[in-house]
Every structure is written in C-alpha cells, then in structure tokens.
Design an enzyme around this catalytic site. Structure first.
Site, PDB file in Angstrom:
ATOM      1  CE  LYS A  69     -70.490  25.604  29.648  1.00  0.00           C
ATOM      2  NZ  LYS A  69     -70.470  26.859  28.909  1.00  0.00           N
ATOM      3  CE  LYS A 113     -72.356  15.505  29.116  1.00  0.00           C
ATOM      4  NZ  LYS A 113     -72.856  16.839  28.769  1.00  0.00           N
ATOM      5  N   GLY A 130     -64.669  16.358  28.960  1.00  0.00           N
ATOM      6  CA  GLY A 130     -64.919  14.973  28.587  1.00  0.00           C
ATOM      7  C   GLY A 130     -64.589  14.013  29.710  1.00  0.00           C
ATOM      8  CG  HIS A 186     -65.965  15.132  24.183  1.00  0.00           C
ATOM      9  ND1 HIS A 186     -67.156  14.690  23.661  1.00  0.00           N
ATOM     10  CD2 HIS A 186     -65.503  14.133  24.965  1.00  0.00           C
ATOM     11  CE1 HIS A 186     -67.405  13.476  24.120  1.00  0.00           C
ATOM     12  NE2 HIS A 186     -66.417  13.113  24.910  1.00  0.00           N
ATOM     13  CE  LYS A 201     -66.703  23.196  18.452  1.00  0.00           C
ATOM     14  NZ  LYS A 201     -67.053  24.571  18.800  1.00  0.00           N
ATOM     15  CG  ASN A 203     -68.709  28.286  23.096  1.00  0.00           C
ATOM     16  OD1 ASN A 203     -68.539  27.862  24.248  1.00  0.00           O
ATOM     17  ND2 ASN A 203     -68.756  27.499  22.056  1.00  0.00           N
ATOM     18  NE  ARG A 221     -64.997  30.618  24.168  1.00  0.00           N
ATOM     19  CZ  ARG A 221     -64.936  29.715  23.201  1.00  0.00           C
ATOM     20  NH1 ARG A 221     -64.641  30.075  21.971  1.00  0.00           N
ATOM     21  NH2 ARG A 221     -65.184  28.438  23.432  1.00  0.00           N
ATOM     22  CB  VAL A 237     -61.041  28.167  17.816  1.00  0.00           C
ATOM     23  CG1 VAL A 237     -59.793  27.779  17.046  1.00  0.00           C
ATOM     24  CG2 VAL A 237     -60.766  28.179  19.313  1.00  0.00           C
ATOM     25  NE  ARG A 293     -60.441  24.247  16.178  1.00  0.00           N
ATOM     26  CZ  ARG A 293     -61.071  24.476  17.333  1.00  0.00           C
ATOM     27  NH1 ARG A 293     -60.474  24.180  18.484  1.00  0.00           N
ATOM     28  NH2 ARG A 293     -62.283  24.983  17.329  1.00  0.00           N
TER      29      ARG A 293
END
Lengths: 448, 72
Positions: A116, A158, A165, A235, A237, A290, A292, A295, A338
């Site tokens: 990151k 953080k 999170g 954190h 979705k 991301n 990939r 979702v 979801r």
C-alpha cells in the site's frame, strides 16, 4: 482461448465464474475444502477436486494443492476470484511458472499495488492525488506531532501500513495525539510485531467511490464508470451502486480520467478497480487498487451490459478489449446489497446452519448458500448478493425494497434488518450519504 | 471462572500469560471468525490459571478459552 478453467475460490463468486465460463464453452474445475464438500459450487462445476481441510491456509490458500488440482484435471488457466490468493503475486508467479494462465494482472503489478505504501508513491508520482499522510511511518511522539502539524488535524492513526481497520483511531488535536500515541504504538507492536504508526489526514463526510478499469496487452485501457461504495461497516462494504448518486459531473470526469491515467502508468492488465475517497468539496484521493474482480462488479455489469468475467478470460487469453471506450455507455442505475451472516446490530459473525431460505423474484441473485448449507467460521460471512437495476435510481430503489421484503434466511443471524433500514433511510433514498451512514442509523435520534 | 468463546472460530492471538493478573474488561484472546478479529474480554478481574486453547486452535461457541482464578 484455453478450454479448461480452474476456479481457485468458493461460494457465490465461484458459481458466478463457472456460469460465464460455461456460457463460453469452457470446461470448469472447482476446488473445495472439507468444509465445502456439499457446497453448490462443487456440484455445478464439471469436475471438482478436494484441496484440504477447512482452514483457508490449508485449502483455498494452499498453492501446491491448487496447482496439483490444475495439473490433474488438465486445466490451462486459473481464475482466483476475489480474496484468498487473488492478490498474492507469488501465486500468480507460481501459476505462470507451472505453464498455466493466471486470470489477472502480471505478478509485478499485483506486487506493486499490494504494497500500500508503494502503491501510494507510484500513484502520486503519476499525478493521481493521494491522501496526505506519512507513508514511511512515525516512530516517536515528537515525529508524530510534527507530521500531524504539517498534515492538519484531525488525523487518523493507523497501526499497519494500509492494513485493515485494526487500531485505526481519529485524533483531533496535539494533546489527543500525545495522549493516544503510546497506547496505539503498543497495540501496533502487539498486533504486527512493529510499533511503527502511520498518520493520515482524516477526511470528514467522505464518500468511497471507485472506478472499474479494464486493460489489455496491447496498451488499451478503458474505464467502466464508477461505483459508490460508501455504505460500510468496519471498513467493509455493505451496499454498492452505480452510478454514484449526486456526484458532480466534473468531479466524475476527473475521477475517471485519474483512474485511467494511474492504470496506464503502472502497466495494468486485466480487470481492476481503483478506490478513492471523495470529500464534500469534490476533492478526491487514491486509497488503493484492487488487482482482481471486485465483489460488487455486478452493479457495473448491470449498467454497462458488459460481462466482466468474460472480459477477464478474453484478456487473459491474449485477446484485445472487446469494446472501445466510446462503446461503453451506462444505462440506468444498479444497486447491490451484501447479505452477511452476522448480527445486524453488533456486526459479530454468526456461523451456523441455514435451515431455510427464500429469495426474491425478478432480481439478479448471486448466492453462495442454499437451505441446508452449514455456514462455517472459516471463511468470510458473505452469504449472497442481491442486485437490482432500474431505468432510474428510484426505480432500482423500489425494486430493492420489494426484494428485501421477500427475502428471508433462517438458521443464522443476518444483516437483513440493517439492509432494510438502509434502503428506507432518507439519506440513502435521497442519495446523500457518506461512509458514516450505518453509524448514523445506529444512533436512535437520527434513525428514520 | 472462565473466559468462553462467544462464537465458533479459531484462536488468533492469546494476549495473556499464565500467572498474569487481568482486569475486568481486559482483552485476553482474539478469535478469528469469518475473517473478522473478535477480541474476547474477561468479564471479571482475576489471575490467569491456564490457557486452555492455544493460538491456531479451533473452538466451538461456549468453549473455554482461558481459565481465571478470581481476584481475592
């Protein structure tokens, strides 16, 4: 195009990938752990191979077992889905080293975006805005105070560089930072074996907006518009929609442009998503990429008519992007919710056996469970996704509300009551919400 | 006098050692269930008698994680 595809995943996404692969005439191979012996994805594939005991690291993260399953079944390509091995560069490398096609970007790109700190630096260098912060971390209170002064309060502390999170904390002034620093550092030490802390500007009233991208090996990069994923808990979705409601057209255009620019700069290939936060003034900042399938990819499919899994397979097989940018036109609005196996109030997971389910009619359903499925604690709590489309956002919203009324899942606790409350909340209905929506709903005074 | 698992899962971290004194509300174990880290706190003060489930072990809901001797 390869003829046999192994899907190194489980649940709804394995079924989703099998569906498209089959429609393209491919033979499909599922893999499963002992916990998933009876799972729908195992039945639906042309062939299924056991890869190990229930814990993910012994099964769905077990690279040798997955490669062996591919070898044994004659699979020529591996689709990693999301989660598990999908963003592990070593896995992509191992797949390629075994002479197979990895359905995803090149390992070097996965590696660069997976770090990151590195990802932020690469994006900043290519002209994509990033959240002001301390990418290299701070090691003492004095260092933290000086950095926070330069960033401007409030700041987020953080514990890990870009990690989840855990240990995230907001502080509003130097006194609070001074007071919280030692405890946060001790916590970071305990969790990550490294007491280094990272500071980042806290962006108030922020929305989480992400851009769907696709790129081929010929240097073509397109966006498939944005998704608003601001409705989150811990954190993670809960509801996603496209287009992002009430997003200023000039901000949208700048966001899409920045995402394409960033993808080009890193030599991206295949389907991927760039995540941003957008503040109330329309300033936006890159958070992460991301590398990939996401979702929430169905909401993009519903408004563009593109099958993103098909695109992934075609790109991986060396074909050019099926459509040029001008030919990707959004229609109407789509919303996804979801359904999680978790307590709707405390968000604590709720493993158990599903005794009965009732699914809504006339919607797009992506389910990993059915009546009789045992939901184990070994994998994530996602049970199903319900996706609706409408000519307008309010039409989609009406369909979603009706669908959630029809839905029921018995045997495990689910977040269905929370989903119904979100869809009925005025801020959501008006499309004026930010990442604080769920917390606001939990406060009795503001619940509607 | 036990700290029990609120749900099935795997012990991710044990945050205390035998003989250590813990306060009411202190996190003693972190469980991993459905990819979430669930801190489990002591409901009363005491001294750790035994770690019943070690890191990496699977537990069912209600199983004892840590045995505590009550504070005098």
């Amino acid at each position: 195009m390869f003829r046999t595809l192994l899907i190194a995943n489980r649940g709804e996404i394995a079924r989703r990938i099998i569906r498209t692969a089959r429609s393209m005439g491919l033979r499909t191979v599922a893999v499963y752990s002992d916990a998933d012996r009876e799972a729908p994805h195992v039945r639906e594939a042309d062939e299924a191979v056991r890869i190990g005991p229930p814990p993910a690291r012994e099964s769905y993260l077990n690279v040798p077992a997955i490669l062996e399953a591919a070898q044994k079944t004659g699979a020529e390509a591996i689709h990693p889905g999301y989660g598990f091995l999908s963003e592990k560069a070593e896995f992509a490398s191992a797949v390629e080293a075994a002479g197979l096609v990895f359905v995803g970007p090149p390992p070097a790109v996965i590696r660069a975006m997976g770090d990151k700190v590195e990802a932020r630096k690469r994006m900043a260098a290519s002209g994509v805005p990033v959240v002001p912060g301390t990418p290299d971390g701070v090691r003492s209170v004095e260092e933290a105070l000086a950095a926070a002064e330069a960033i401007g309060y409030p700041v987020l502390i953080k514990a890990g560089a870009g990690g989840g999170g855990i240990g995230m904390e907001r502080v509003d002034d130097p006194a609070a930072l001074r007071e919280r620093f030692e405890a946060a550092s001790a916590r970071a030490e305990r969790f990550f074996g490294d007491g280094t802390l990272f500071l980042e500007k806290w962006v108030g009233g922020a929305r989480h907006v992400e851009v769907q991208l696709a790129a081929d090996r010929f240097g073509n990069v397109v966006h498939l518009f944005e998704r608003d994923c601001s409705v989150q808990r811990r954190h993670q979705k809960v509801v996603e929609e496209a287009p992002a409601p009430n997003l200023d057209p000039s901000v949208r255009a700048a966001l899409l442009r920045a995402a394409v620019l960033g993808a080009r700069a890193i030599g991206y290939r295949n389907v991927g998503t760039m995540e941003f936060i957008v503040d109330p003034a329309g300033r936006f900042y890159f958070i992460e990429m991301n590398t990939r399938l996401q979702v929430e990819h169905p909401v993009t499919e519903m408004i563009t008519g593109v099958d993103l899994v098909e695109w992934q397979l075609r790109i991986a097989a060396g074909e050019p992007l099926p459509r040029a940018q001008e030919a990707i036109v959004p229609h109407g609005a789509a919303i996804e919710v979801r359904l999680y196996a978790e307590d709707p109030v405390t968000f604590l997971p709720s493993p158990g056996a599903v005794t009965s389910v009732r699914w809504p009619e006339g919607v797009r359903l992506e389910a990993g469970i059915e009546a009789g499925t045992k939901v184990t604690p070994f994998y994530d709590p996602l049970l199903a996704k319900i996706v609706v489309h409408g000519a307008t956002r309010s039409e989609a919203l009406g369909r979603l509300a009706a669908a959630l009324t029809e839905t029921s899942v018995e045997g495990v606790k689910t977040n269905l009551p929370l989903l119904r409350a979100i869809v009925a909340a005025r801020a959501f209905v008006e499309g004026r919400y930010d990442t604080g929506l769920i917390e606001a709903l939990k406060r009795p005074a503001s619940s509607e | 006098m036990d700290v029990r698992a609120p749900m099935s899962g795997t012990v991710w971290k044990v945050l205390v050692r035998p003989g250590e004194r813990v306060e009411t509300g202190q996190e003693v174990v972190i469980l991993e269930s459905m990819k979430m880290e669930i801190p489990v706190a002591a409901e009363f003060a005491g001294t750790v008698e035994a770690i019943v489930k070690g890191e990496g072990e699977y537990v069912d809901e209600g199983e004892v994680l840590v045995r505590l001797a009550p504070a005098p």
